[in-house]
Design a protein around this motif. Structure first.
Motif: not given
Length: 124
Positions: A43-49, A73-78, A113-116
């Protein structure tokens, strides 16, 4: 007549570890089947933007850092998809923020793997 068997993979393996492969077999009173390949995808994880804010008109280029980002496959802002994105490495994605309304949204990445988890981005 083919017979279908359904099973659940062991819990948590893909969420905790990097991608891994193995063979899946079925055992009956008649013996054990040949193995078929199965791959756990982490599964992906995000730490910073960076930056974590931009205008409501959109168009801000942001860099997302985290882990297991390959194959996004996707990046979503809300609920709104990024205008565009590119996977720079397994730990970095560059995306362009879409237009939004003033306030804070969660930015997420989706892979096989899913959504972060989400990181906060504020429209000003």
């Amino acid at each position: 007549m083919p017979i279908q068997v359904s099973a659940d993979s062991p819990t948590g393996r893909g969420a905790r570890a990097a991608a891994a492969s193995g063979l899946v077999t079925a055992t009956t009173a008649g013996g054990t089947s040949n193995g078929v390949s199965y791959t756990y995808v982490a599964v992906p994880t995000l730490t910073t933007i960076t930056p974590n804010a931009g205008p409501v008109a959109g168009g801000t280029t942001v860099v997302l850092t985290g882990t297991n980002l390959t194959g996004a496959t996707a990046v979503s802002f809300g609920a709104t998809p990024a205008t565009s994105f590119s996977v720079d490495s397994d730990t970095q994605i560059t995306a362009v923020a879409p237009a939004g309304t003033a306030g804070t949204v969660l930015v997420t990445v989706t892979t096989p793997g899913g959504t972060s988890n989400g990181v906060f981005y504020t429209y000003v």
